[in-house]
Enzyme design. Structure first.
Site, PDB file in Angstrom:
ATOM      1  N   HIS A   1      -3.771 -13.816  -2.457  1.00  0.00           N
ATOM      2  CA  HIS A   1      -4.837 -13.726  -1.448  1.00  0.00           C
ATOM      3  C   HIS A   1      -6.132 -14.396  -1.933  1.00  0.00           C
ATOM      4  O   HIS A   1      -7.228 -14.015  -1.530  1.00  0.00           O
ATOM      5  CB  HIS A   1      -5.146 -12.258  -1.064  1.00  0.00           C
TER       6      HIS A   1
ATOM      7  N   THR B   1       0.828  -1.212   0.000  1.00  0.00           N
ATOM      8  CA  THR B   1       0.000   0.000   0.000  1.00  0.00           C
ATOM      9  C   THR B   1       0.858   1.256   0.000  1.00  0.00           C
ATOM     10  O   THR B   1       0.546   2.230  -0.687  1.00  0.00           O
ATOM     11  CB  THR B   1      -0.853   0.078   1.290  1.00  0.00           C
TER      12      THR B   1
ATOM     13  N   ASP C   1       3.161 -13.616   2.664  1.00  0.00           N
ATOM     14  CA  ASP C   1       2.849 -12.193   2.863  1.00  0.00           C
ATOM     15  C   ASP C   1       3.616 -11.701   4.098  1.00  0.00           C
ATOM     16  O   ASP C   1       3.118 -10.885   4.883  1.00  0.00           O
ATOM     17  CB  ASP C   1       1.340 -11.975   3.020  1.00  0.00           C
TER      18      ASP C   1
ATOM     19  N   HIS D   1      -2.330  -8.196  -6.002  1.00  0.00           N
ATOM     20  CA  HIS D   1      -3.040  -8.251  -4.719  1.00  0.00           C
ATOM     21  C   HIS D   1      -4.529  -8.156  -5.027  1.00  0.00           C
ATOM     22  O   HIS D   1      -4.974  -7.191  -5.638  1.00  0.00           O
ATOM     23  CB  HIS D   1      -2.591  -7.067  -3.841  1.00  0.00           C
TER      24      HIS D   1
ATOM     25  N   ARG E   1      -8.123   0.112  -1.624  1.00  0.00           N
ATOM     26  CA  ARG E   1      -6.828   0.804  -1.662  1.00  0.00           C
ATOM     27  C   ARG E   1      -6.203   0.783  -3.053  1.00  0.00           C
ATOM     28  O   ARG E   1      -5.097   1.265  -3.248  1.00  0.00           O
ATOM     29  CB  ARG E   1      -5.874   0.158  -0.654  1.00  0.00           C
TER      30      ARG E   1
ATOM     31  N   TYR F   1       0.986  -1.076  -4.988  1.00  0.00           N
ATOM     32  CA  TYR F   1      -0.449  -1.247  -5.233  1.00  0.00           C
ATOM     33  C   TYR F   1      -0.929  -0.385  -6.410  1.00  0.00           C
ATOM     34  O   TYR F   1      -1.983  -0.635  -6.963  1.00  0.00           O
ATOM     35  CB  TYR F   1      -1.239  -0.803  -3.983  1.00  0.00           C
TER      36      TYR F   1
END
Ligand code: ZN
Length: 397
Positions: free
Chosen positions: A229, A104, A290, A200, A168, A135
């Site tokens: 994820h 992020t 992660d 992500h 995000r 990101y």
């Protein structure tokens, strides 16, 4: 440094990840010299470290496709920025290769810092590759473009972790998204790398739609996309299986908390079993830790209630669960954490035990798969489960 010493592991059960039975394995530095029935050396004439492999299993070093090696998080304010990864967090867990990425935060965390940390860990004996970007879209780079970063910087192998289906995310259009994938692919083609776009995936309803639209509206093959994820919830896992069946790569996250599980996350090992049982290509699925990501906790009324940190060691524990709790053959469990990520990321010398691959090796006790020894690039990092090599500042922390 003992990296140039000859090492001979005698009578060990070798999984390349395929099971090839009891062999002797001889290596010198990063070079595996031979894997054979009975290798004899005149030990008076050469300095050779002989390791007894009786009752042990030899597998390739684990590859962790996502670690925030410079730390991550910070989503609860500056005091929630998580710490950097230390060398033994990887090596004590049998991990000899990590792929570092930003997340992020690409303001207080930079690609320059990521590359410096990667080279620091390399100097300490680990294998480290990185993704450019974060990101966000437009993708931030080191030398001005995605293609230049992938072509000119040896450690950089792709773009990531770029966020989709997440609050995000930069919410790229399909056109912007295809452009990023195309730049990564071309940079990879021109430099002999894979140029993967590592994604992500958040919990927004769009799920993997952007990837599916990119595959439908462009000539970019699904194998360019690698989505992580995927075990976030049931529905996303099913979408991941679709991507795997199209030829893409999917990754499940091994770091978790009880709250995440209570909210619908599927344990990584259980998710891998589900993907395999659904008949998806067994080479399409990987696990990543992660590591060093923040795992925020929220109270029942949604208030920030604390923070846990992702652990690289969760990758090893999930690997053990694959065999001990889900009944996977050791060769298949090994493939999930070695050969598969090597293929997905185009790491040609990683993920297999053979004379064409690097001497990244993990010696496990057969009865419980506990870690006995770890070699990274031929350098012994762990012996009898204890670290032989530590990061320079580890004892000061
Ligand atoms: Zn992520």
């Amino acid at each position: 440094m003992n990296s140039k010493k000859l090492t001979l592991i005698k009578s060990v059960d070798v999984y390349t990840p395929e099971s090839i039975g009891i062999k002797d394995v001889l290596f010198c530095g990063n070079q595996i010299l031979t894997i054979n029935e009975n290798v004899e050396l005149q030990s008076e004439q050469v300095n050779v470290n002989i390791v007894n492999g009786d009752g042990k299993v030899l597998i390739p070093g684990l590859i962790d496709p996502l670690v925030h090696i410079t730390g991550g998080g910070g989503e609860g304010g500056f005091n929630t920025r998580t710490p950097e990864m230390q060398l033994t967090e990887a090596t004590l867990a049998g991990v000899t290769t990590v792929i570092g990425a930003l997340g992020t935060d690409d303001v207080s965390r930079t690609l320059e810092d990521l590359l410096a940390k990667a080279q620091g860990l390399e100097a300490e004996g680990l294998n480290v590759f990185c993704h450019t970007g974060s990101y966000q879209v437009p993708v931030q780079t080191v030398v001005g473009s995605i293609r230049k970063d992938i072509m000119l910087i040896p450690q950089i192998i792709g773009v990531g972790e770029l966020a989709i289906a997440d609050h995000r995310s930069s919410h790229p259009t399909v056109h912007e998204f295809v452009r990023v994938a195309s730049d990564a692919r071309v940079g990879g083609m021109l430099s002999g790398k894979k140029g993967t776009l590592f994604l992500h995936v958040g919990d927004d309803a769009q799920q993997l739609n952007l990837i599916f639209e990119a595959c439908e509206t462009s000539a970019i093959p699904a194998s360019q996309f690698y989505a992580t994820h995927i075990n976030r919830n049931e529905s996303l896992l099913n979408e991941g299986i679709k991507l795997a069946n199209l030829g893409g790569y999917i990754d499940v996250t091994t770091s978790t908390t009880q709250q995440f599980i209570d909210e619908g996350e599927i344990l990584a090992s259980a998710a891998v079993k589900r993907v395999l049982d659904a008949g998806a290509p067994p080479t399409s699925i990987t696990m990543s830790s992660d590591g060093n990501a923040s795992l925020p906790q929220f109270s029942a009324d949604g208030e920030f209630a604390g923070l846990e940190v992702g652990r690289v060691s969760s990758l090893y524990h999930s690997f053990v669960e694959l065999t001990q709790e889900h009944g996977l053959e050791l060769s298949m469990a090994t493939q999930i954490v070695t050969g598969n990520p090597a293929e997905a990321l185009g790491l040609k010398r990683k993920g297999h035990i053979s004379v064409d691959h690097d001497a990244d090796l993990v010696l496990l006790n057969k009865h419980d798969l506990s870690i006995d020894s770890v070699w990274s690039k031929g350098l012994q990092m762990v012996k009898n489960g204890e670290p032989l090599v530590k990061g320079l500042f580890e004892d000061l922390i």
